[in-house]
Design a protein around this motif. Structure first.
Motif, mmCIF file in Angstrom:
data_model
loop_
_atom_site.group_PDB
_atom_site.id
_atom_site.type_symbol
_atom_site.label_atom_id
_atom_site.label_comp_id
_atom_site.label_asym_id
_atom_site.label_seq_id
_atom_site.Cartn_x
_atom_site.Cartn_y
_atom_site.Cartn_z
ATOM 1 N N ALA A 49 0.838 -1.213 0.000
ATOM 2 C CA ALA A 49 0.000 0.000 0.000
ATOM 3 C C ALA A 49 0.868 1.257 0.000
ATOM 4 C CB ALA A 49 -0.936 -0.008 1.205
ATOM 5 N N ILE A 50 1.949 1.234 0.755
ATOM 6 C CA ILE A 50 2.863 2.382 0.768
ATOM 7 C C ILE A 50 3.538 2.512 -0.590
ATOM 8 C CG2 ILE A 50 4.987 3.314 1.784
ATOM 9 C CD1 ILE A 50 4.040 1.974 4.462
ATOM 10 N N ARG A 51 3.988 1.416 -1.143
ATOM 11 C CA ARG A 51 4.629 1.434 -2.464
ATOM 12 C C ARG A 51 3.657 1.949 -3.533
ATOM 13 N NH1 ARG A 51 6.383 -3.748 -2.814
ATOM 14 N NH2 ARG A 51 8.277 -3.171 -1.707
ATOM 15 N N ALA A 52 2.390 1.532 -3.451
ATOM 16 C CA ALA A 52 1.382 1.909 -4.449
ATOM 17 C C ALA A 52 1.085 3.411 -4.432
ATOM 18 C CB ALA A 52 0.091 1.121 -4.217
ATOM 19 N N MET A 53 1.343 4.077 -3.325
ATOM 20 C CA MET A 53 1.136 5.523 -3.280
ATOM 21 C C MET A 53 2.169 6.249 -4.142
ATOM 22 S SD MET A 53 -0.118 6.408 0.608
ATOM 23 C CE MET A 53 1.230 5.659 1.476
ATOM 24 N N ALA A 54 3.259 5.569 -4.461
ATOM 25 C CA ALA A 54 4.317 6.103 -5.329
ATOM 26 C C ALA A 54 4.810 7.471 -4.846
ATOM 27 C CB ALA A 54 3.846 6.154 -6.777
ATOM 28 N N ARG A 55 5.051 7.566 -3.554
ATOM 29 C CA ARG A 55 5.562 8.799 -2.954
ATOM 30 C C ARG A 55 6.869 8.455 -2.226
ATOM 31 N NH1 ARG A 55 1.478 13.090 -3.113
ATOM 32 N NH2 ARG A 55 -0.074 12.211 -4.516
ATOM 33 N N PRO A 56 7.989 9.040 -2.631
ATOM 34 C CA PRO A 56 9.267 8.711 -1.993
ATOM 35 C C PRO A 56 9.457 9.331 -0.618
ATOM 36 C CG PRO A 56 9.602 10.391 -3.664
ATOM 37 C CD PRO A 56 8.155 9.960 -3.753
ATOM 38 N N ASN A 57 8.628 10.302 -0.272
ATOM 39 C CA ASN A 57 8.762 11.016 0.992
ATOM 40 C C ASN A 57 7.575 10.700 1.891
ATOM 41 O OD1 ASN A 57 11.049 12.369 -0.074
ATOM 42 N ND2 ASN A 57 9.691 13.835 -1.067
ATOM 43 N N LEU A 58 7.880 10.354 3.132
ATOM 44 C CA LEU A 58 6.824 9.982 4.072
ATOM 45 C C LEU A 58 6.896 10.825 5.329
ATOM 46 C CD1 LEU A 58 7.171 6.088 3.803
ATOM 47 C CD2 LEU A 58 5.579 7.582 2.562
ATOM 48 N N LEU A 59 5.763 11.391 5.688
ATOM 49 C CA LEU A 59 5.582 12.013 6.990
ATOM 50 C C LEU A 59 4.990 10.933 7.883
ATOM 51 C CD1 LEU A 59 3.918 15.348 5.862
ATOM 52 C CD2 LEU A 59 6.218 15.096 6.811
ATOM 53 N N VAL A 60 5.515 10.787 9.094
ATOM 54 C CA VAL A 60 5.053 9.727 9.988
ATOM 55 C C VAL A 60 4.646 10.324 11.324
ATOM 56 C CG1 VAL A 60 5.715 7.608 11.199
ATOM 57 C CG2 VAL A 60 6.528 8.005 8.864
ATOM 58 N N CYS A 61 3.500 9.851 11.842
ATOM 59 C CA CYS A 61 3.050 10.235 13.171
ATOM 60 C C CYS A 61 2.376 9.029 13.815
ATOM 61 C CB CYS A 61 2.106 11.432 13.104
ATOM 62 S SG CYS A 61 0.573 11.155 12.198
ATOM 63 N N GLY A 62 2.137 9.123 15.120
ATOM 64 C CA GLY A 62 1.434 8.051 15.810
ATOM 65 C C GLY A 62 2.091 7.629 17.101
ATOM 66 N N LEU A 63 1.879 6.367 17.448
ATOM 67 C CA LEU A 63 2.373 5.844 18.711
ATOM 68 C C LEU A 63 2.676 4.354 18.617
ATOM 69 C CD1 LEU A 63 -0.464 4.508 20.356
ATOM 70 C CD2 LEU A 63 -0.990 6.904 20.029
ATOM 71 N N GLU A 64 3.413 3.857 19.525
ATOM 72 C CA GLU A 64 4.272 4.512 20.464
ATOM 73 C C GLU A 64 5.626 4.788 19.818
ATOM 74 O OE1 GLU A 64 4.304 3.531 24.746
ATOM 75 O OE2 GLU A 64 2.913 1.927 24.160
ATOM 76 N N ALA A 65 6.209 5.937 20.181
ATOM 77 C CA ALA A 65 7.446 6.402 19.552
ATOM 78 C C ALA A 65 8.569 5.382 19.638
ATOM 79 C CB ALA A 65 7.898 7.721 20.195
ATOM 80 N N HIS A 66 8.687 4.702 20.761
ATOM 81 C CA HIS A 66 9.825 3.810 20.982
ATOM 82 C C HIS A 66 9.559 2.370 20.532
ATOM 83 C CE1 HIS A 66 7.271 3.067 24.429
ATOM 84 N NE2 HIS A 66 8.032 2.069 24.825
ATOM 85 N N ILE A 67 8.357 2.077 20.057
ATOM 86 C CA ILE A 67 8.054 0.708 19.637
ATOM 87 C C ILE A 67 7.638 0.717 18.169
ATOM 88 C CG2 ILE A 67 6.710 -1.392 20.094
ATOM 89 C CD1 ILE A 67 6.329 -0.362 22.992
ATOM 90 N N CYS A 68 6.356 0.850 17.895
ATOM 91 C CA CYS A 68 5.856 0.714 16.524
ATOM 92 C C CYS A 68 6.336 1.823 15.598
ATOM 93 C CB CYS A 68 4.330 0.620 16.514
ATOM 94 S SG CYS A 68 3.714 -0.874 17.339
ATOM 95 N N VAL A 69 6.348 3.058 16.077
ATOM 96 C CA VAL A 69 6.809 4.149 15.211
ATOM 97 C C VAL A 69 8.295 3.970 14.928
ATOM 98 C CG1 VAL A 69 7.034 6.646 14.922
ATOM 99 C CG2 VAL A 69 4.987 5.702 16.012
ATOM 100 N N TYR A 70 9.081 3.705 15.946
ATOM 101 C CA TYR A 70 10.522 3.506 15.774
ATOM 102 C C TYR A 70 10.823 2.364 14.799
ATOM 103 C CZ TYR A 70 15.095 1.517 16.758
ATOM 104 O OH TYR A 70 16.347 0.954 16.626
ATOM 105 N N GLN A 71 10.239 1.207 15.043
ATOM 106 C CA GLN A 71 10.536 0.051 14.185
ATOM 107 C C GLN A 71 10.073 0.290 12.748
ATOM 108 O OE1 GLN A 71 9.541 -3.814 15.823
ATOM 109 N NE2 GLN A 71 10.010 -3.120 17.890
ATOM 110 N N SER A 72 8.940 0.955 12.585
ATOM 111 C CA SER A 72 8.424 1.238 11.246
ATOM 112 C C SER A 72 9.315 2.240 10.519
ATOM 113 C CB SER A 72 6.990 1.770 11.331
ATOM 114 O OG SER A 72 6.138 0.803 11.906
#
Length: 179
Positions: free
Chosen positions: A89-112
Motif C-alpha cells: 500500500a505504501i509502495r502503491a502511493m508512489a511517494r518517496p517522501n513519508l511524513l510519519v506520526c502516531g504511537l508509540e514512539a519507541h516501539i511501533c513508530v521507531y521500528q516502522s
C-alpha cells in the motif's frame, strides 16, 4: 525535497484507550488531527494503520472520522513493514517522501521508521504528533529514529513547507489548523 506531489502521511496505531494514555495525549492527538486535515487540504495521501485492533481497539474517533472512506490497515508486527500488504500500500502511493506520526514512539513508530528508511524512503517524523506512555520512552524513540536517518519536523513546519506560498489557495485553508 518534500512537496505535496512527492509526500504521503502514515498514521500509526492511534487506537482506543492506549492513545489516551500517552504522554501529552491531547496535544499529540491535536497534532495528528491537524496533520491529517492538512494532508487532505494539500491532496496528500494518508494511510492509517492499526496494531491488533481486536485487543487495542480501533483508531480514535477524532482521527478515524477524518478518514471515513478509508479502512485502516491492520498488523500484528510492531514494524508496519512486517505486513506485506502495508508495504504494498505504501509502495502503491508512489511517494518517496513519508511524513510519519502516531504511537508509540519507541516501539511501533521507531521500528516502522527504521524499516521505511531501509526501504529507501525519506522520512520526516512529526515530533508533535508522536508519543509514548512516558516522556522518557518518547524521547528515546525520537532520538533513535533521528540517529537512523529520519528528520524531525512539526505539524506546522511540515505543512508550511509543503504549501510553500502564502498566495496558494491551500494556505488560507491551512491557517485555521494553527489557531
Amino acid at each position: 525535497m518534500f512537496t505535496a506531489e512527492t509526500t504521503a502521511l502514515i498514521v500509526i496505531d492511534v487506537q482506543g484507550k492506549l492513545a489516551r494514555s500517552m504522554y501529552n495525549a491531547e496535544a499529540m492527538l491535536q497534532g495528528i488531527t491537524s496533520a491529517v486535515r492538512g494532508a487532505q487540504i494539500l491532496g496528500i495521501p494518508v494511510l492509517h494503520i492499526e496494531q491488533y485492533p481486536q485487543g487495542l481497539g480501533h483508531t480514535v474517533p477524532e482521527v478515524a472520522g477524518l478518514l471515513p472512506d478509508q479502512v485502516a490497515m491492520t498488523k500484528t508486527t510492531f514494524d508496519c513493514c512486517g505486513n506485506p500488504q502495508i508495504v504494498e500500500a505504501i509502495r502503491a502511493m508512489a511517494r518517496p517522501n513519508l511524513l510519519v506520526c502516531g504511537l508509540e514512539a519507541h516501539i511501533c513508530v521507531y521500528q516502522s521508521v527504521r524499516s521505511l528508511l531501509s526501504h529507501g524512503y525519506q522520512v520526516e517524523l512529526i515530533a508533535d504528533a508522536v508519543s509514548s506512555r512516558t516522556a522518557e520512552n518518547r524521547t528515546l524513540g525520537l532520538e533513535r529514529m533521528l540517529a537512523a536517518g529520519a528528520r524531525a519536523t512539526s505539524v506546522e513546519m511540515c505543512l508550511f513547507d509543503l504549501v510553500q506560498d502564502a498566495a496558494s489557495p491551500s494556505f488560507r485553508q491551512l491557517l485555521p489548523l494553527f489557531k
